[in-house]
Design a protein around this motif. Structure first.
Motif, mmCIF file in Angstrom:
data_model
loop_
_atom_site.group_PDB
_atom_site.id
_atom_site.type_symbol
_atom_site.label_atom_id
_atom_site.label_comp_id
_atom_site.label_asym_id
_atom_site.label_seq_id
_atom_site.Cartn_x
_atom_site.Cartn_y
_atom_site.Cartn_z
ATOM 1 N N ASP A 102 0.828 -1.210 0.000
ATOM 2 C CA ASP A 102 0.000 0.000 0.000
ATOM 3 C C ASP A 102 0.862 1.259 0.000
ATOM 4 O O ASP A 102 0.588 2.234 -0.710
ATOM 5 C CB ASP A 102 -0.915 -0.033 1.222
ATOM 6 N N ALA A 103 1.915 1.257 0.814
ATOM 7 C CA ALA A 103 2.778 2.439 0.908
ATOM 8 C C ALA A 103 3.505 2.704 -0.414
ATOM 9 O O ALA A 103 3.628 3.843 -0.870
ATOM 10 C CB ALA A 103 3.778 2.255 2.048
ATOM 11 N N VAL A 104 3.998 1.653 -1.081
ATOM 12 C CA VAL A 104 4.698 1.839 -2.356
ATOM 13 C C VAL A 104 3.736 2.352 -3.419
ATOM 14 O O VAL A 104 4.095 3.193 -4.264
ATOM 15 C CB VAL A 104 5.385 0.534 -2.787
ATOM 16 N N ASP A 105 2.491 1.871 -3.393
ATOM 17 C CA ASP A 105 1.495 2.406 -4.340
ATOM 18 C C ASP A 105 1.320 3.919 -4.153
ATOM 19 O O ASP A 105 1.212 4.673 -5.121
ATOM 20 C CB ASP A 105 0.157 1.687 -4.131
ATOM 21 N N ARG A 106 1.310 4.363 -2.918
ATOM 22 C CA ARG A 106 1.176 5.801 -2.660
ATOM 23 C C ARG A 106 2.398 6.571 -3.177
ATOM 24 O O ARG A 106 2.273 7.675 -3.709
ATOM 25 C CB ARG A 106 0.985 6.033 -1.168
ATOM 26 N N LEU A 107 3.574 5.988 -3.025
ATOM 27 C CA LEU A 107 4.780 6.649 -3.547
ATOM 28 C C LEU A 107 4.699 6.801 -5.059
ATOM 29 O O LEU A 107 5.020 7.861 -5.624
ATOM 30 C CB LEU A 107 6.026 5.853 -3.176
ATOM 31 N N LYS A 108 4.298 5.728 -5.744
ATOM 32 C CA LYS A 108 4.241 5.774 -7.209
ATOM 33 C C LYS A 108 3.244 6.817 -7.707
ATOM 34 O O LYS A 108 3.461 7.454 -8.742
ATOM 35 C CB LYS A 108 3.866 4.401 -7.744
#
Length: 839
Positions: free
Chosen positions: A445-451
């Motif tokens: 979830d956190a990496v999706d937000r970064l992208k």
């Protein structure tokens, strides 16, 4: 005249006429009356009742001064007494409003003493005197004791200057104030009656002496100072000749000239200062153009937004550079700043700080509880739990930051957990996956937000986190276009500053022309200067007679009648009054006036004898004296004789003139000519016209070119010499070597000059016409046909006619130089063709 004085000494000086007041001849005819009252009531009565009257009556040749202490009651008494007496004196004072402070009375009173001018003034002063320390009764008694008349106080002390100062005392305590006043008034009135003629005569003599000395002063000063002015003019001439022979080649050299050569004429210094300002402005413009070019190169060589912003900030803060930007460049700079310098750096930094919260230590520690027993197996001996957690967190961050941002989020999470398992030394992968399942979901979830919020140029997960430096950001398409537009605009603005280089060369070329113009003007002025005439012969004769009359002055002083000396009640006083007062003797008026008049007469006679022997020495005279005994072939002009001298004789001439010069004979000749203020080379058309040179300076400032000098490059030395001659007569020529800045496209500069020059001179030498010169001629032929622009063929020495390859020029009247471009007649015709005015 009565005074209030701040000190006893000033009272003594005034009474004895030792103060700084101007001294008239008739001042020695006068006398002074000093009231020494002590503390006696009769003295105060005398002062209250008659002080104002005596102040008015003795305001000319007789001085009335008093030592007295006065209190407030006495002031009231003095006011009432003045009002009671009234009479003619009161009416006159009230009607005339005499003011002894005006300029007419300056010669009669010292600056330190303040006169009494009216009844009201007298009473008001008396009221003030008791409130401050004054030389009153006590000071008067001290003076009387030193003079040896203390037993006569209260008394009137009379001082008479009739050669040796005479002092008499009138005690008046027994005769009373009224009788003392009657006697003093009688003395005063009779003095003016019996001495009227002698006073008038010597007043008239003094006025005549002052008038004659003043009338002769201007003529004497002009004649006496003439040699000094001539020497100063010679020093100026030599300094100007040196400047014309070795002009400064840059701004620093011109600064040295202005700072170190004070002998230059003020008008030339002003013109050089103007040249200096223009050179400085041109240098500033050229430096700004270099900064433009450098900034354009930096902008074009990088896509890094940080570098671009730094360069834009430097351009914005460079005020001199921004003043030189054309409108297009200024607009391009503003547009680039709007794109590159906006505050997106702070926004990106805040976004990365927020991302750091997704993977902070507290978040990792809470998730680590689910595999704590696995992590504990990798704990090092003697390692604390906190240190162990920190080492695990660092391994996690390192693995996370290295993941490519383009990979799917699930793969990134699996890769990070795999690296963390290796860090812990995991052996049971199933157990590890179960323990970290919750943390894996958080990572995805956190990496999706970064992208979703990462800039396009971010390639690693770490670029989105605060503990990893972001990559250099490149200019995208719109930004790159703004950058490229600014680069082109800066280069165009820098190229346009080529005019500053043109102006620099033109100004430097004008300096020797300006100097030569002043040199010719000074030489002409010295050659024709003559000593001014001595005027006032009749005044000298009259002044001579008056000087003789001044010898009678001492006899006139002794002839003055002093009525008070016949009064039997006066008691003579022995001793020197000046010694008693502690004062030095004063110079006598005649001792001041006689030397001044005698000096004027003697100076006039001396100058009348010397003036006929003065003559102006021209540069030719000085050089001719140096050549005496050294001339060859019968003399001739000094310059010609100097050219005929051999090396040895030339060295002798230089030595006699005090000239230190070595090298070839031409250099020694130039140094000798400069030392005597002569031009090194003659102008074939005569002295340079300073007015024409000033017109040239205006044209240079406005970039107005009179003539375009089209020539073959091999003929450049002759053409440059021709341009120097044209400048001496106010013509502003366009010459490529002076106007084209190194490193620029000279074709563009030449094309612009061809369009604006008023005339064209096509210089043809023995080598024919060059390639570029042919194109220039073609353009000017078109302008000649369409606009009527004059095109002048100029045949340099060695060319008899216009080449056949230039048929159009063969139809025009040519200017022909047969032996040298310094020939007078061809040069005169060229000036006529360029200016339209026949010289």
């Amino acid at each position: 005249m009565g005074f209030s004085a701040p000190s006893a000494r000033q009272v003594y000086e005034y009474v004895l006429r030792l103060d700084d007041s101007p001294r008239a001849l008739t001042d020695r005819f006068g006398w002074s009356v000093l009231l020494v009252g002590g503390y006696a009531e009769v003295a105060q009565e005398f002062l209250y009742k008659y002080g104002l009257d005596l102040c008015a009556r003795t305001a000319d040749r007789v001085r009335f001064v008093f030592f007295a202490d006065v209190d407030g009651g006495g002031a009231l008494t003095a006011r009432r007494a003045a009002r009671r007496r009234g009479g003619l004196l009161g009416a006159v004072l009230r009607g005339l409003r005499l003011d002894f402070r005006d300029r007419g009375w300056d010669v009669l009173r010292p600056d330190s003493l303040d006169p009494v001018v009216s009844e009201e003034d007298f009473a008001a002063r008396v009221e003030r005197w008791n409130r401050r320390v004054l030389p009153g009764a006590h000071a008067g008694l001290e003076f009387a004791q030193r003079l040896g008349i203390g037993r006569h106080v209260p008394c009137l002390v009379v001082f008479t200057d009739i050669g040796d100062l005479g002092v008499h005392v009138l005690p008046f305590e027994e005769i009373g104030a009224d009788e003392a006043y009657r006697r003093v008034r009688a003395w005063i009135d009779e003095f003016y009656e019996v001495n009227h003629d002698v006073l008038a005569r010597w007043t008239r003599i003094e006025q005549q002496v002052a008038r004659l000395v003043s009338a002769l002063a201007g003529s004497l000063w002009a004649v006496r100072e003439w040699p000094t002015h001539q020497r100063a003019a010679w020093r100026e001439l030599r300094a100007v000749a040196a400047l014309a022979a070795a002009p400064p080649g840059d701004l620093a050299a011109l600064d040295e000239v202005l700072a170190g050569e004070a002998r230059l004429p003020a008008s030339l210094r002003d013109e050089l200062a103007m040249c200096r300002r223009r050179l400085s402005a041109a240098a500033d413009r050229l430096a700004a153009a270099e900064r433009m070019t450098a900034a354009a190169g930096e902008l074009a060589a990088t896509d890094d937004n940080r570098v671009l912003r730094r360069v834009l900030g430097r351009l914005t803060g460079d005020a001199p550079l921004r003043l030189l930007l054309d409108p297009d460049a200024a607009s391009a700079l503003a547009a680039a700043r709007a794109v590159f310098v906006r505050d997106d750096v702070a926004e990106l930094r805040n976004w990365r700080q927020d991302n750091g919260k997704l993977f902070a230590m507290p978040v990792f520690t809470a998730a680590r509880q689910s595999w704590r027993w696995i992590a504990e197996q990798g704990r090092l001996p003697r390692e604390t739990p906190a240190r162990h957690r920190q080492r695990d967190f660092s391994a996690f961050n390192t693995a996370l930051a290295a993941q490519p941002l383009a990979r799917p989020s699930g793969e990134i999470a699996d890769a990070v957990l795999a690296a963390l398992a290796a860090h812990h030394g995991v052996t049971d992968e199933g157990e590890w996956r179960t323990a970290t399942a919750g943390f894996r979901a958080h990572l995805v979830d956190a990496v999706d937000r970064l992208k979703s919020g990462a800039p396009a140029d971010f390639t690693l997960v770490g670029h989105c986190l605060p503990f990893v430096a972001p990559p250099p950001r490149s200019a995208d398409g719109p930004r790159a276009r703004r950058r490229d537009e600014l680069v082109r605009a800066l280069r165009r603005s820098a190229d346009r500053q080529v005019v500053a280089a043109h102006e620099r060369e033109t100004v430097l070329a004008a300096v020797p022309v300006l100097a030569e113009g002043h040199r010719a003007e000074l030489e002409a002025r010295l050659a024709t200067a003559a000593p001014p005439e001595l005027t006032g012969g009749a005044a000298v004769a009259e002044l001579t007679d008056l000087v003789a009359v001044l010898d009678e002055y001492d006899d006139a002083v002794r002839s003055v009648v002093h009525p008070h000396l016949s009064d039997p009640e006066l008691v003579p006083v022995a001793g020197r009054v000046a010694d008693a007062a502690g004062l030095a003797d004063r110079p006598r008026p005649a001792d001041r006036l006689r030397p001044r008049a005698a000096w004027t007469v003697e100076t006039y006679r001396r100058l009348a004898r010397e003036r006929p022997t003065w003559r102006t020495r021209t540069p030719a005279d000085v050089l001719a004296d140096a050549l005496v005994g050294l001339r060859r072939d019968g003399g001739g002009e000094p310059r010609d004789a100097l050219r005929a001298l051999g090396v040895d004789d030339l060295a002798v001439v230089a030595q006699r003139l005090g000239v230190t010069a070595g090298g070839p004979p031409e250099r020694v000749r130039a140094a000798v000519l400069t030392a005597v203020g002569m031009a090194v080379e003659d102008d074939p058309l005569g002295p340079t016209d300073v007015a024409a040179v000033r017109r040239l300076a205006r044209k240079v400032a406005d970039a107005e070119f009179d003539v375009f000098m089209a020539h073959h490059s091999v003929d450049k030395p002759a053409v440059r010499e021709l341009c120097d001659l044209l400048r001496r007569h106010g013509v502003h020529p366009w010459l490529d070597v002076e106007q084209v800045r190194p490193g620029t496209w000279f074709q563009d500069v030449i094309a612009a000059a061809i369009r604006t020059a008023r005339t064209a001179a096509v210089c043809v030498g023995p080598n024919g016409v060059g390639g570029w010169q042919s194109l220039e001629v073609r353009t000017f032929v078109e302008r000649c046909v369409s606009e009527g622009v004059p095109v002048i063929p100029v045949l340099l020495p060695g060319v008899a006619e216009v080449p056949a390859g230039l048929p159009f020029l063969r139809q025009l009247d040519a200017v022909r130089f047969e032996r040298s471009v310094r020939e007078a007649e061809p040069l005169r015709r060229l000036l006529w063709g360029v200016t339209g005015e026949r010289p």
